[in-house]
Scaffold this motif. Structure first.
Motif, PDB file in Angstrom:
ATOM      1  N   LEU A 251      -7.575  -8.067   1.391  1.00  0.00           N
ATOM      2  CA  LEU A 251      -6.209  -7.685   0.798  1.00  0.00           C
ATOM      3  C   LEU A 251      -6.367  -6.210   0.484  1.00  0.00           C
ATOM      4  N   VAL A 252      -7.154  -5.907  -0.585  1.00  0.00           N
ATOM      5  CA  VAL A 252      -7.113  -5.040  -1.540  1.00  0.00           C
ATOM      6  C   VAL A 252      -7.372  -3.571  -0.655  1.00  0.00           C
ATOM      7  N   TYR A 253      -8.633  -3.530   0.111  1.00  0.00           N
ATOM      8  CA  TYR A 253      -8.944  -2.624   1.255  1.00  0.00           C
ATOM      9  C   TYR A 253      -7.741  -2.385   2.009  1.00  0.00           C
ATOM     10  N   GLY A 254      -7.379  -3.516   2.700  1.00  0.00           N
ATOM     11  CA  GLY A 254      -6.445  -3.230   3.734  1.00  0.00           C
ATOM     12  C   GLY A 254      -4.970  -2.586   3.255  1.00  0.00           C
ATOM     13  N   VAL A 255      -4.600  -3.161   2.369  1.00  0.00           N
ATOM     14  CA  VAL A 255      -3.360  -2.453   1.767  1.00  0.00           C
ATOM     15  C   VAL A 255      -3.549  -1.015   1.438  1.00  0.00           C
ATOM     16  N   ILE A 256      -4.622  -0.482   0.670  1.00  0.00           N
ATOM     17  CA  ILE A 256      -4.807   1.024   0.622  1.00  0.00           C
ATOM     18  C   ILE A 256      -4.895   1.750   1.711  1.00  0.00           C
ATOM     19  N   GLN A 257      -5.682   1.268   2.848  1.00  0.00           N
ATOM     20  CA  GLN A 257      -6.128   1.765   3.821  1.00  0.00           C
ATOM     21  C   GLN A 257      -4.681   2.123   4.758  1.00  0.00           C
ATOM     22  N   HIS A 258      -4.126   1.190   4.667  1.00  0.00           N
ATOM     23  CA  HIS A 258      -2.606   1.333   5.538  1.00  0.00           C
ATOM     24  C   HIS A 258      -1.387   1.838   4.824  1.00  0.00           C
TER      25      HIS A 258
ATOM     26  N   LYS B 119     -13.847   3.830   0.186  1.00  0.00           N
ATOM     27  CA  LYS B 119     -13.023   4.103  -0.636  1.00  0.00           C
ATOM     28  C   LYS B 119     -11.864   4.637  -0.336  1.00  0.00           C
ATOM     29  N   PRO B 120     -10.950   3.834   0.129  1.00  0.00           N
ATOM     30  CA  PRO B 120      -9.756   4.440   1.055  1.00  0.00           C
ATOM     31  C   PRO B 120      -8.714   5.356   0.215  1.00  0.00           C
ATOM     32  N   GLU B 121      -8.750   4.897  -0.994  1.00  0.00           N
ATOM     33  CA  GLU B 121      -7.745   5.960  -2.108  1.00  0.00           C
ATOM     34  C   GLU B 121      -8.421   7.326  -1.910  1.00  0.00           C
ATOM     35  N   ILE B 122      -9.605   7.502  -1.582  1.00  0.00           N
ATOM     36  CA  ILE B 122      -9.990   8.945  -1.702  1.00  0.00           C
ATOM     37  C   ILE B 122      -9.207   9.893  -0.671  1.00  0.00           C
ATOM     38  N   LYS B 123      -8.902   9.472   0.485  1.00  0.00           N
ATOM     39  CA  LYS B 123      -7.886  10.126   1.417  1.00  0.00           C
ATOM     40  C   LYS B 123      -6.491  10.699   0.601  1.00  0.00           C
ATOM     41  N   TYR B 124      -5.958   9.928  -0.148  1.00  0.00           N
ATOM     42  CA  TYR B 124      -4.612  10.182  -0.827  1.00  0.00           C
ATOM     43  C   TYR B 124      -4.939  11.238  -2.217  1.00  0.00           C
ATOM     44  N   SER B 125      -5.964  11.204  -2.607  1.00  0.00           N
ATOM     45  CA  SER B 125      -6.243  11.981  -3.800  1.00  0.00           C
ATOM     46  C   SER B 125      -6.740  13.371  -3.710  1.00  0.00           C
ATOM     47  N   ARG B 126      -7.133  13.937  -2.598  1.00  0.00           N
ATOM     48  CA  ARG B 126      -7.783  15.202  -2.328  1.00  0.00           C
ATOM     49  C   ARG B 126      -6.901  16.192  -2.041  1.00  0.00           C
ATOM     50  N   GLN B 127      -6.944  17.431  -2.037  1.00  0.00           N
ATOM     51  CA  GLN B 127      -6.016  18.611  -1.938  1.00  0.00           C
ATOM     52  C   GLN B 127      -7.024  19.659  -1.204  1.00  0.00           C
TER      53      GLN B 127
ATOM     54  N   LYS C 152      -5.774   5.516 -11.292  1.00  0.00           N
ATOM     55  CA  LYS C 152      -6.537   6.229 -10.303  1.00  0.00           C
ATOM     56  C   LYS C 152      -8.060   5.871 -10.438  1.00  0.00           C
ATOM     57  N   SER C 153      -8.198   4.523 -10.569  1.00  0.00           N
ATOM     58  CA  SER C 153      -9.980   3.912 -10.412  1.00  0.00           C
ATOM     59  C   SER C 153      -9.999   3.743  -8.971  1.00  0.00           C
ATOM     60  N   TYR C 154     -11.298   3.505  -9.128  1.00  0.00           N
ATOM     61  CA  TYR C 154     -11.956   3.303  -7.401  1.00  0.00           C
ATOM     62  C   TYR C 154     -11.904   1.780  -7.076  1.00  0.00           C
ATOM     63  N   SER C 155     -11.409   1.700  -5.867  1.00  0.00           N
ATOM     64  CA  SER C 155     -11.160   0.188  -5.492  1.00  0.00           C
ATOM     65  C   SER C 155     -12.378  -0.933  -5.452  1.00  0.00           C
ATOM     66  N   ASN C 156     -13.477  -0.353  -5.068  1.00  0.00           N
ATOM     67  CA  ASN C 156     -14.727  -0.932  -5.159  1.00  0.00           C
ATOM     68  C   ASN C 156     -15.145  -1.478  -6.549  1.00  0.00           C
ATOM     69  N   LEU C 157     -15.089  -0.401  -7.535  1.00  0.00           N
ATOM     70  CA  LEU C 157     -15.214  -1.078  -8.694  1.00  0.00           C
ATOM     71  C   LEU C 157     -14.352  -2.029  -9.407  1.00  0.00           C
ATOM     72  N   ALA C 158     -13.193  -1.752  -9.132  1.00  0.00           N
ATOM     73  CA  ALA C 158     -12.163  -2.768  -9.626  1.00  0.00           C
ATOM     74  C   ALA C 158     -12.356  -4.141  -9.017  1.00  0.00           C
ATOM     75  N   LEU C 159     -12.688  -4.017  -7.856  1.00  0.00           N
ATOM     76  CA  LEU C 159     -12.881  -5.297  -7.042  1.00  0.00           C
ATOM     77  C   LEU C 159     -14.096  -6.167  -7.579  1.00  0.00           C
ATOM     78  N   ASP C 160     -15.099  -5.314  -7.694  1.00  0.00           N
ATOM     79  CA  ASP C 160     -16.378  -6.060  -8.396  1.00  0.00           C
ATOM     80  C   ASP C 160     -16.159  -6.597  -9.545  1.00  0.00           C
ATOM     81  N   GLN C 161     -15.384  -5.938 -10.669  1.00  0.00           N
ATOM     82  CA  GLN C 161     -15.151  -6.386 -11.929  1.00  0.00           C
ATOM     83  C   GLN C 161     -14.327  -7.809 -11.939  1.00  0.00           C
ATOM     84  N   VAL C 162     -13.294  -7.721 -11.098  1.00  0.00           N
ATOM     85  CA  VAL C 162     -12.420  -8.930 -10.976  1.00  0.00           C
ATOM     86  C   VAL C 162     -13.180 -10.169 -10.247  1.00  0.00           C
ATOM     87  N   ILE C 163     -13.800  -9.985  -9.070  1.00  0.00           N
ATOM     88  CA  ILE C 163     -14.704 -11.218  -8.649  1.00  0.00           C
ATOM     89  C   ILE C 163     -15.638 -11.772  -9.573  1.00  0.00           C
TER      90      ILE C 163
END
Length: 447
Positions: free
Chosen positions: A48-55, A344-352, A21-32
């Motif tokens: 790729l990362v943003y595209g897959v999460i967004q869609h 941070k497209p993962e936000i839309k899936y984690s909110r209630q 459940k980590s943030y995509s932008n932080l994970a990306l920066d670390q790997v780059i």
């Protein structure tokens, strides 16, 4: 050792984000940084990362007819398939044979030959059969949900708040690539001086249309290079650059940033202060490690002389600071973050739905706690990076009902906002300027 191509790394990152459940932008920066990727590979990986999460909903809808036992499929296998289908559907310059070959190779490296055969079979079946027609989804809400990959309850909520035309426009744009934006550090240089220097490194960099100290590029990894390391600029979204100017800070002011980490707005506000004239900014955060992050950012941007970072829950501010201590206060409140759905497209899936009311209680509590520490005649700015009234206008209404000594004043702006949706407040939606969604309200304490 596996060959860590951008596609391989994308599957790794997507799997980590899903499991941790980590943030995509932080994970990306670390790997780059870890993999020392060149700009081209870093850009493709980011896409790729943003595209897959967004869609995600969209991709799973296309894959559903071809997966017999979805609940038994490993997370990483699902991500291999999503990554491949994303490229097939959304990236028209990527050859199909390259997509199929590398998906199979990744499946071999991460699993075994049997898994690779499964991945190949699913993708070949999808290729032969074709994509499901989204227009055949009967329910309008479900169709919007699957088309733009947003939970159905959230589509319904936004439609109730904004109307069908606005919500469709908003949803259409949140899956577009986010711009890369930077804030020029005016302590060291001007926008006019820095822009031509940076354009040698980032050719498509242009001035922001809404933030006077902002520069914007269509993508790219801007957090690198000599100018960044020297503190000439920092990474910050355009809409959040409107917060510091709204406070109209004077060089001698005593300023409180009640929820300061990681320090983007603190370091912006600090550029208006003068330590020799007694100007000071107190930056609070609950966590010690985030206080250190504020201090690191302040040092890199050469504003550590006016920033005093402390570990303190702002709701307990009366234990440390007397009444009428500060000339200006910023409450950049914890929020649902729905304005960040593009970045941070993962936000839309984690909110209630319950999150809005739970967060509203915290937001009002923060305002109630810091209000007595503002001097008479001083200004308080309340801001969030969300787009729902429960966390924005309703919070201000509730606070004013309890504090008649405060009054709303129009948000001061350096550049005109032709798309502002909420005068005298500022309400920016992600589709208005292709920025983060943002809300700003300014309040003044009367006698």
């Amino acid at each position: 050792m596996p060959k860590k191509t951008p596609r391989y790394l994308a599957v790794e990152i997507l799997t980590t984000i899903t499991k941790q459940k980590s943030y995509s932008n932080l994970a990306l920066d670390q790997v780059i940084k870890k993999e020392h990727l060149n700009p081209q590979d870093a850009g493709f990986l980011t896409q790729l990362v943003y595209g897959v999460i967004q869609h995600e909903y969209n991709l799973d809808y296309y894959l559903k007819p071809f997966i017999q036992k979805p609940t038994k499929m490993a997370v990483w296998v699902r991500q291999v398939l999503r990554t491949a289908v994303y490229q097939l559907v959304y990236l028209d310059r990527v050859p199909e044979h390259a997509i199929f070959y590398e998906a199979t190779e990744i499946a071999k490296q991460m699993g075994h030959v049997g898994t690779a055969k499964l991945v190949t079979a699913i993708l070949r079946n999808l290729q032969r059969t074709g994509l499901a027609d989204l227009n055949q989804i009967e329910s309008p809400l479900e169709r919007l949900s699957i088309t733009y990959s947003v939970p159905e309850w959230l589509v319904e909520k936004l439609q109730a708040d904004l109307g069908i035309e606005k919500v469709t426009q908003l949803l259409t744009t949140i899956n577009q690539p986010a711009n890369a934006s930077i804030r020029v550090n005016t302590r060291l240089n001007s926008v006019a001086d820095l822009l031509p220097q940076l354009q040698e490194q980032f050719e498509n960099l242009v001035p922001s249309q809404i933030a006077s100290v902002g520069l914007v590029a269509q993508g790219g990894h801007l957090a690198s290079g000599p100018a960044f390391e020297a503190g000439s600029y920092t990474i910050q979204d355009e809409s959040s650059m409107l917060v510091a100017p709204s406070l109209q800070i004077q060089p001698t002011d005593q300023v409180l940033d009640a929820c300061a980490a990681p320090g983007g707005k603190s370091t912006h506000m600090a550029t208006y202060l003068d330590a020799q004239q007694g100007g000071r900014l107190v930056a609070l955060d609950i966590h010690d490690h985030k206080v250190r992050l504020i201090e690191q950012n302040a040092k890199r941007l050469h504003v550590e002389d006016v920033i005093e970072a402390q570990a303190l829950d702002a709701r307990k501010i009366s234990t440390k600071f007397a009444a009428e201590t500060f000339d200006k206060i910023l409450v950049d409140a914890p929020c649902s973050g729905l304005g960040l759905m593009r970045r941070k497209p993962e936000i839309k899936y984690s909110r209630q739905p319950a999150d809005f009311i739970n967060l509203q209680k915290i937001q009002i509590a923060l305002l109630n706690a810091v209000a007595p520490t503002l001097k008479v005649g001083g200004q308080l700015t309340y801001s969030t990076c969300t787009i729902v009234p429960e966390e924005n206008q309703q919070v201000i209404t509730a606070f004013l009902a309890q504090h008649p000594e405060f009054t709303v004043v129009p948000v001061p702006l350096e550049l005109p906002l032709t798309q502002n949706q909420a005068t005298p407040f500022v309400q920016i939606y992600p589709d208005d300027y292709q920025t983060d969604g943002f809300f700003i309200a300014c309040l003044q304490r009367k006698a």
